[in-house]
Design a protein around this motif. Structure first.
Motif, mmCIF file in Angstrom:
data_model
loop_
_atom_site.group_PDB
_atom_site.id
_atom_site.type_symbol
_atom_site.label_atom_id
_atom_site.label_comp_id
_atom_site.label_asym_id
_atom_site.label_seq_id
_atom_site.Cartn_x
_atom_site.Cartn_y
_atom_site.Cartn_z
ATOM 1 N N ASN A 98 27.931 -32.585 120.892
ATOM 2 C CA ASN A 98 27.555 -32.647 119.481
ATOM 3 C C ASN A 98 27.550 -34.081 118.969
ATOM 4 O O ASN A 98 26.748 -34.436 118.100
ATOM 5 C CB ASN A 98 28.499 -31.781 118.646
ATOM 6 C CG ASN A 98 28.306 -30.308 118.938
ATOM 7 O OD1 ASN A 98 27.235 -29.749 118.719
ATOM 8 N ND2 ASN A 98 29.352 -29.669 119.462
ATOM 9 N N SER A 101 24.325 -35.493 120.123
ATOM 10 C CA SER A 101 23.260 -34.970 119.275
ATOM 11 C C SER A 101 23.223 -35.697 117.931
ATOM 12 O O SER A 101 22.155 -36.073 117.442
ATOM 13 C CB SER A 101 23.460 -33.472 119.046
ATOM 14 O OG SER A 101 22.528 -32.959 118.125
ATOM 15 N N PHE A 102 24.364 -35.918 117.346
ATOM 16 C CA PHE A 102 24.450 -36.590 116.045
ATOM 17 C C PHE A 102 23.863 -37.995 116.105
ATOM 18 O O PHE A 102 23.180 -38.436 115.175
ATOM 19 C CB PHE A 102 25.913 -36.649 115.590
ATOM 20 C CG PHE A 102 26.119 -37.408 114.310
ATOM 21 C CD1 PHE A 102 25.846 -36.812 113.089
ATOM 22 C CD2 PHE A 102 26.573 -38.724 114.325
ATOM 23 C CE1 PHE A 102 26.028 -37.524 111.897
ATOM 24 C CE2 PHE A 102 26.753 -39.432 113.148
ATOM 25 C CZ PHE A 102 26.484 -38.828 111.927
ATOM 26 N N GLU A 121 29.202 -25.296 123.818
ATOM 27 C CA GLU A 121 29.823 -26.261 122.902
ATOM 28 C C GLU A 121 28.882 -26.669 121.766
ATOM 29 O O GLU A 121 29.329 -27.044 120.683
ATOM 30 C CB GLU A 121 30.239 -27.522 123.669
ATOM 31 C CG GLU A 121 31.370 -27.327 124.663
ATOM 32 C CD GLU A 121 32.727 -27.225 123.980
ATOM 33 O OE1 GLU A 121 32.809 -27.508 122.761
ATOM 34 O OE2 GLU A 121 33.694 -26.857 124.668
ATOM 35 N N LEU A 122 27.584 -26.597 121.989
ATOM 36 C CA LEU A 122 26.604 -27.127 121.048
ATOM 37 C C LEU A 122 26.568 -26.285 119.771
ATOM 38 O O LEU A 122 26.408 -25.063 119.818
ATOM 39 C CB LEU A 122 25.223 -27.163 121.703
ATOM 40 C CG LEU A 122 24.143 -28.011 121.028
ATOM 41 C CD1 LEU A 122 24.544 -29.477 120.996
ATOM 42 C CD2 LEU A 122 22.812 -27.849 121.763
ATOM 43 N N GLU A 123 26.708 -26.946 118.648
ATOM 44 C CA GLU A 123 26.676 -26.255 117.360
ATOM 45 C C GLU A 123 25.279 -25.725 117.072
ATOM 46 O O GLU A 123 24.274 -26.263 117.553
ATOM 47 C CB GLU A 123 27.129 -27.211 116.251
ATOM 48 C CG GLU A 123 28.562 -27.682 116.418
ATOM 49 C CD GLU A 123 28.941 -28.775 115.414
ATOM 50 O OE1 GLU A 123 28.044 -29.218 114.665
ATOM 51 O OE2 GLU A 123 30.117 -29.176 115.400
ATOM 52 N N GLU A 124 25.209 -24.692 116.257
ATOM 53 C CA GLU A 124 23.931 -24.047 115.986
ATOM 54 C C GLU A 124 22.932 -24.980 115.310
ATOM 55 O O GLU A 124 21.724 -24.811 115.460
ATOM 56 C CB GLU A 124 24.153 -22.803 115.111
ATOM 57 C CG GLU A 124 24.862 -21.674 115.828
ATOM 58 C CD GLU A 124 24.937 -20.417 114.997
ATOM 59 O OE1 GLU A 124 24.353 -20.414 113.882
ATOM 60 O OE2 GLU A 124 25.570 -19.443 115.441
ATOM 61 N N THR A 125 23.426 -25.954 114.571
ATOM 62 C CA THR A 125 22.540 -26.875 113.860
ATOM 63 C C THR A 125 22.193 -28.111 114.685
ATOM 64 O O THR A 125 21.477 -28.988 114.206
ATOM 65 C CB THR A 125 23.188 -27.322 112.538
ATOM 66 O OG1 THR A 125 24.474 -27.910 112.816
ATOM 67 C CG2 THR A 125 23.361 -26.136 111.599
ATOM 68 N N SER A 126 22.700 -28.184 115.916
ATOM 69 C CA SER A 126 22.488 -29.361 116.756
ATOM 70 C C SER A 126 21.475 -29.056 117.855
ATOM 71 O O SER A 126 21.273 -27.900 118.236
ATOM 72 C CB SER A 126 23.806 -29.811 117.398
ATOM 73 O OG SER A 126 24.740 -30.203 116.423
ATOM 74 N N SER A 127 20.864 -30.107 118.366
ATOM 75 C CA SER A 127 19.980 -29.990 119.529
ATOM 76 C C SER A 127 20.296 -31.133 120.478
ATOM 77 O O SER A 127 20.846 -32.162 120.068
ATOM 78 C CB SER A 127 18.506 -30.026 119.112
ATOM 79 O OG SER A 127 18.190 -31.257 118.482
ATOM 80 N N LEU A 128 19.939 -30.954 121.738
ATOM 81 C CA LEU A 128 20.334 -31.924 122.761
ATOM 82 C C LEU A 128 19.166 -32.212 123.694
ATOM 83 O O LEU A 128 18.543 -31.290 124.225
ATOM 84 C CB LEU A 128 21.511 -31.370 123.557
ATOM 85 C CG LEU A 128 22.233 -32.318 124.519
ATOM 86 C CD1 LEU A 128 22.863 -33.470 123.769
ATOM 87 C CD2 LEU A 128 23.286 -31.557 125.314
ATOM 88 N N ARG A 161 17.744 -25.020 121.502
ATOM 89 C CA ARG A 161 18.515 -26.219 121.136
ATOM 90 C C ARG A 161 18.647 -27.215 122.284
ATOM 91 O O ARG A 161 19.172 -28.309 122.087
ATOM 92 C CB ARG A 161 19.909 -25.798 120.653
ATOM 93 C CG ARG A 161 19.874 -25.048 119.327
ATOM 94 C CD ARG A 161 21.250 -24.583 118.911
ATOM 95 N NE ARG A 161 21.758 -23.544 119.803
ATOM 96 C CZ ARG A 161 23.034 -23.431 120.176
ATOM 97 N NH1 ARG A 161 23.932 -24.303 119.754
ATOM 98 N NH2 ARG A 161 23.409 -22.456 120.978
#
Length: 394
Positions: A98, A101-102, A121-128, A161
């Motif tokens: 995350n 991603s940020f 681990e990746l938050e729903e609002t994040s992408s990688l 994501r």
């Protein structure tokens, strides 16, 4: 000279950003394809040259993006104002995705197990954004079979994501003139590419050595490290370099004390050096804590336009040199670089230390300030102990 950070001893490294620019432009001209992007490798504080300063210069010179070893290094570049694409080549903990991603940082994935953990681990609002590393014979990290690679592609494509941005490998012997093993790795990489439903945006396999001498390895992106710093990837390659490289890094100091010895006088720890007659000795403020290692005893430096040997054991913070005459304190001493008609190359220091040129600028510690030369004159001073650097001043 206007500087962002002052330093208070007479030892410094000079980083010639003009040479860096020239090396990069020559490499791009040699590759001779607008379809091949260049990622400048600035890991390990840009091989000891200074991460932000080198990154910004490389991008100005035509690099498309940057590559580092660890997430920490990528975040440091973002905090330094770098906005270009950044790829982390090494392993990143899945729990830190995350953060990547940020900061809009691309990560390397090398196993299905890591992918599954990262996705959890990746938050729903994040992408990688991801690059798959293929191990075709280097033996560090990377997927080793086409079957697992296919599973990883399928897993990534099944998630909204996760984005497959690139795929790459790394050559173990590209700096050797015998291409037998390199060709085997290249063939394996091409076979692995063949199982993909679709090739991602970036396909890259070339390090500096392969980029300079093997066009079949270019694909649509190359990763250039050691060559842009003006150093040959190997001694073996020196005779086949397509153009001269200019060393970006040089190292300097000044005499802080001079004295005349008589026959029998001794120098430094262990009293290993004994003067055979009247002799002028100078002290310079650099030692093994700066990365100027004890094994460099006897190595020649340049003072007053002449080569002069280091005498006695190198101390933690100082060392002594035999002078060509009665010089005064303040005289410049070049440990690496060119002075008048003499030169001490990084390769010479590497040979003395029985290592490779990559290691030399990396081991010169962060307490040695870096002075950045741009447009032929000093532009900025950076000392990692005091400052993280910033934009260069002209």
């Amino acid at each position: 000279m206007e500087t962002q950070t002052q330093f208070f001893r007479d030892t410094w490294a000079e980083i010639n950003l003009d040479y860096l620019t020239e090396n990069i432009k020559n490499i791009k001209q040699h590759i001779a394809s607008d379809e091949v992007e260049m990622f400048a490798v600035v890991k390990a504080n840009a091989y000891g040259h200074g991460d932000v300063q080198v990154a910004l210069t490389a991008l100005e010179a035509g690099a498309h993006g940057l590559a580092v070893a660890f997430l920490d290094e990528a975040i440091s570049l973002r905090k330094g104002g770098v906005q270009a694409p950044i790829l982390v080549l090494g392993a990143t903990r899945a729990k830190d995705v995350n953060l990547a991603s940020f900061h809009n940082i691309s990560l390397t994935t090398f196993s299905l197990e890591w992918l599954e953990e990262a996705a959890n681990e990746l938050e729903e609002t994040s992408s990688l954004r991801l690059h798959i590393k293929c191990d075709t014979g280097m033996g560090r990290i990377g997927v080793r079979s086409a079957e697992e690679l296919k599973k990883m592609e399928t897993f990534i494509n099944s998630s909204s994501r996760l984005h497959l941005e690139g795929i790459f490998t790394h050559y173990a012997t590209a700096d050797e003139l015998d291409d037998t093993y390199l060709d085997r790795q290249l063939e394996m990489f091409e076979e692995m590419l063949g199982v993909l439903d679709e090739r991602p945006r970036y396909v890259h396999s070339s390090n500096s050595a392969a980029a300079l001498r093997k066009s079949t390895t270019h694909f649509n992106a190359v990763r250039v490290g050691i060559a842009m710093y003006g150093l040959s990837p190997s001694q073996e390659m020196k005779g086949v370099l397509p153009f001269p490289l200019k060393e970006v890094f040089s190292l300097h100091s000044r005499l802080i004390y001079t004295k005349e010895l008589k026959a029998g006088d001794k120098i430094s720890y262990g009293a290993t050096y004994e003067s055979s007659g009247n002799e002028w000795i100078g002290t310079i403020p650099i030692g093994y804590a700066d990365g100027w290692l004890r094994k460099l005893q006897g190595q020649q430096v340049i003072v007053d336009g002449k080569r002069s040997p280091i005498v006695g054991r190198i101390c933690m913070d100082q060392c002594m040199i035999s002078l060509p005459g009665p010089l005064k304190p303040g005289a410049k001493v070049t440990l690496i670089g060119i002075e008048e008609d003499e030169a001490v190359s990084i390769d010479e220091i590497a040979e003395k230390l029985e290592t490779i040129n990559y290691e030399i600028p990396c081991i010169i510690s962060t307490r040695v300030p870096r002075i950045y030369i741009r447009n032929g004159r000093p532009a900025e001073v950076s000392n990692k102990l005091l400052s993280t650097g910033g934009e260069m001043k002209n």
